[in-house]
Write an enzyme that holds these catalytic residues in place. Structure first.
Site, PDB file in Angstrom:
ATOM      1  N   PRO A 353       0.846  -1.210   0.000  1.00 42.94           N
ATOM      2  CA  PRO A 353       0.000   0.000   0.000  1.00 42.94           C
ATOM      3  C   PRO A 353       0.874   1.250   0.000  1.00 42.94           C
ATOM      4  CG  PRO A 353       0.021  -1.003   2.183  1.00 42.94           C
ATOM      5  CD  PRO A 353       0.794  -1.917   1.298  1.00 42.94           C
ATOM      6  N   ASP A 527       5.620   2.414   2.727  1.00 40.84           N
ATOM      7  CA  ASP A 527       4.702   1.295   2.932  1.00 40.84           C
ATOM      8  C   ASP A 527       3.815   1.589   4.138  1.00 40.84           C
ATOM      9  OD1 ASP A 527       3.454  -1.133   3.501  1.00 40.84           O
ATOM     10  OD2 ASP A 527       5.215  -2.341   3.004  1.00 40.84           O
ATOM     11  N   HIS A 528       2.514   1.777   3.891  1.00 38.85           N
ATOM     12  CA  HIS A 528       1.601   2.180   4.967  1.00 38.85           C
ATOM     13  C   HIS A 528       1.357   1.056   5.970  1.00 38.85           C
ATOM     14  CE1 HIS A 528      -0.903   4.871   6.994  1.00 38.85           C
ATOM     15  NE2 HIS A 528      -1.607   5.372   5.999  1.00 38.85           N
ATOM     16  N   ARG A 529       1.780  -0.174   5.668  1.00 37.56           N
ATOM     17  CA  ARG A 529       1.660  -1.248   6.658  1.00 37.56           C
ATOM     18  C   ARG A 529       2.660  -1.074   7.785  1.00 37.56           C
ATOM     19  NH1 ARG A 529       2.554  -6.316   2.824  1.00 37.56           N
ATOM     20  NH2 ARG A 529       4.272  -4.942   2.261  1.00 37.56           N
TER      21      ARG A 529
END
Length: 555
Positions: A353, A527-529
């Site tokens: 993401p 990376d939004h994780r």
């Protein structure tokens, strides 16, 4: 010897299937689970095994017949059943094979089913896990449950699974609660079973001497008792005919699969001719619980695995177009590098993401310093580029924000204590990313020299795997090409990448007047994780501040 009718077991959601092969003949001795016939639906074929050992006395079906669950396949003279009744003398004169003489056998066989009582439901084999946690209790005391209805949900460190009931009835007591740890054999609940239809068995037994009892009435209880008896541990049968798409498995294996919630269509059989055996079911469950395998249902509802699994996107097929009908065309094969990098970029873009933050860095003083260094060291033959300063700035930023120097391994974040910085290099064959190892231990001149060597190797097509592996963070610079901002794609398994475009002179207000300043556009993809927006903004601001005043590196 008692005569037993062997019936078609549960074969799935089919009203009727056609008999395409009869595998035994009258007089054959068959074992439990030996295949009797082969049936075929419109999509697959399957062998029907015997639930009773003995000698085939009569075959009730022929090739071309239609059968379904409960259809009688053969009549078998059961082994070891004669001791039940000395009354065969009464039945001996009867010419019909299904005479009333076998009736006494039904009483003791069916009697256990008549007695309703409490059954303790336990956890079946769920793989190589000492204990798994109960994360949900799906029933309560007083609920009526069916066979295979889920009772609880358990979770390992990587997957979850529902545990079904092995019996039908009313829940009398729950023996586990949220947070408990359970393992194979742990008692889950006590269920009060519903009494079976075999209660009239004593009356049937008492009537046994009466030869006038009709044959079908005697045979049905016998079949009910015999077919239910071997459900726990049946020996595997050896198929004798090839199978189609329908999973090839015995009824006992199908029952085990239903108990564990295993989709048989997704299990690869290791038995003869692809037959699914118990070890295959257990191996599949272990793989799912360990997170190594996802079922189709999991893929349909779950996001891509954190370790970089497939996306499972349901997208339209790629359009097929005859471009030649619109005008002249020519075809050129993609280079090997583009094929490899293209597949990786596609995976990274779909699975990760991405979010991109844009900012500006004032590099007026740093650019003046760089030009001065190159003049002073012109004889040394080493040309310092702005990218070398950005690599050092990246190291300092990674030290301040360590989550940017990490990688996802499943649900675990691996924080790295080394600083290897990759830089995108454009070559005639495509984009490659050489890596400067241990950039924190190298100065600007050493980094510049190493970058020059790696860039030359890239242009010559001589980069090795070691030159492009181990990166922690990448910088993609469009240099003097142009543009303002863009969205660089993260180079997995890294969690962030910095993109930079061509710097330009812009008017900047200093509080009194507009001053010409050299501004470098920054584009940070993350990376939004792993990273949240606030951390990304702080990283970008800090990175820009280092380029604006490189003395901050020493702080």
């Amino acid at each position: 010897m008692a005569l037993v009718e062997v019936q078609v077991p549960d074969i799935g959601d089919f009203d009727e299937v056609g008999v395409i092969e009869v595998l035994v003949k009258v007089g054959d001795t068959v074992k439990v689970e030996q295949s009797l016939i082969t049936v075929e639906s419109d999509k697959a074929s399957m062998e029907i095994p015997s639930s009773q050992a003995g000698v085939v006395k009569e075959i009730k079906v022929a090739v071309g017949d239609k059968v379904k669950q409960g259809s009688v396949v053969v009549v078998v003279e059961a082994e070891g059943a004669a001791a039940a009744a000395p009354a065969p003398a009464a039945a001996a004169p009867a010419p019909a094979p299904g005479a009333a003489a076998p009736a006494p056998v039904a009483a003791p066989a069916a009697a256990p089913a008549a007695a309703g009582g409490s059954v303790t439901v336990v956890v079946p084999d769920i793989g190589d896990f000492d204990e798994v946690a109960v994360i949900e209790v799906l029933v309560k005391v007083g609920d009526t449950v069916k066979v295979e209805q889920s009772l609880i949900t358990v979770e390992s460190d990587k997957a979850s699974m529902e545990i079904p009931s092995s019996t039908a009835g009313v829940v009398e007591e729950l023996l586990v609660k949220l947070g408990d740890k359970v393992a194979k054999g742990t008692a889950l609940a006590r269920v009060k079973t519903v009494g079976g239809a075999a209660a009239p068995a004593p009356a049937l037994a008492a009537a046994a001497p009466a030869a006038a009892a009709p044959a079908p009435a005697a045979a049905a209880p016998v079949q009910a008792a015999v077919s239910a008896a071997p459900a726990v541990a049946l020996p595997a049968h050896q198929p004798t005919a090839p199978t189609g798409q329908l999973p090839h498995a015995s009824p006992s294996i199908r029952k085990l699969a239903r108990e564990l919630g295993v989709p048989l269509a997704e299990v690869k059989g290791s038995g003869a001719k692809g037959r699914i055996v118990e070890a295959d079911i257990q191996g599949f469950v272990k793989a799912v619980m360990a997170g190594a395998v996802q079922t189709a249902a999991q893929k349909a509802v779950a996001p891509a695995a954190a370790a970089g699994g497939g996306s499972g996107l349901n997208v339209l097929a790629w359009p097929k177009v005859d471009f030649d009908k619109f005008g002249p065309t020519e075809r050129k094969e993609l280079s090997r590098i583009k094929k490899i990098s293209g597949a990786n970029l596609h995976r990274n873009w779909v699975v990760i993401p991405h979010v991109t933050n844009h900012d500006d860095a004032d590099i007026t003083e740093l650019e003046a310093f760089r030009v001065q260094l190159n003049k002073e060291n012109e004889k040394a033959g080493i040309k310092v580029t702005m990218l070398a300063f950005m690599i050092k700035a990246a190291v300092a930023a990674l030290k301040k924000f360590p989550e940017f120097n990490s990688s996802l391994d499943g649900d675990t974040l691996v924080l790295k204590n080394y600083f290897h910085i990759g830089f995108a290099a454009d070559t005639p064959n495509g984009l490659v990313v050489p890596v400067i190892k241990d950039a924190d231990k190298k100065g600007i001149f050493q980094i510049s020299a190493e970058m020059s060597e790696l860039a030359k190797k890239a242009r010559d097509g001589k980069l090795g795997p070691a030159d492009m592996s181990g990166g922690c963070f990448s910088i993609s610079s469009l240099g003097g090409i142009g543009g303002k901002y863009f969205t660089p794609i993260i180079n997995a398994p890294e969690v962030a990448i910095m993109g930079v475009c061509k710097s330009s002179i812009e008017p900047v207000w200093d509080g009194k007047a507009f001053q010409p300043r050299l501004i470098l556009p920054l584009s940070l993809s993350w990376d939004h994780r792993v990273i949240d927006g606030a951390a990304a903004a702080r990283f970008n601001v800090y990175f820009a501040s280092l380029l604006a005043d490189f003395r901050r590196i020493a702080l």
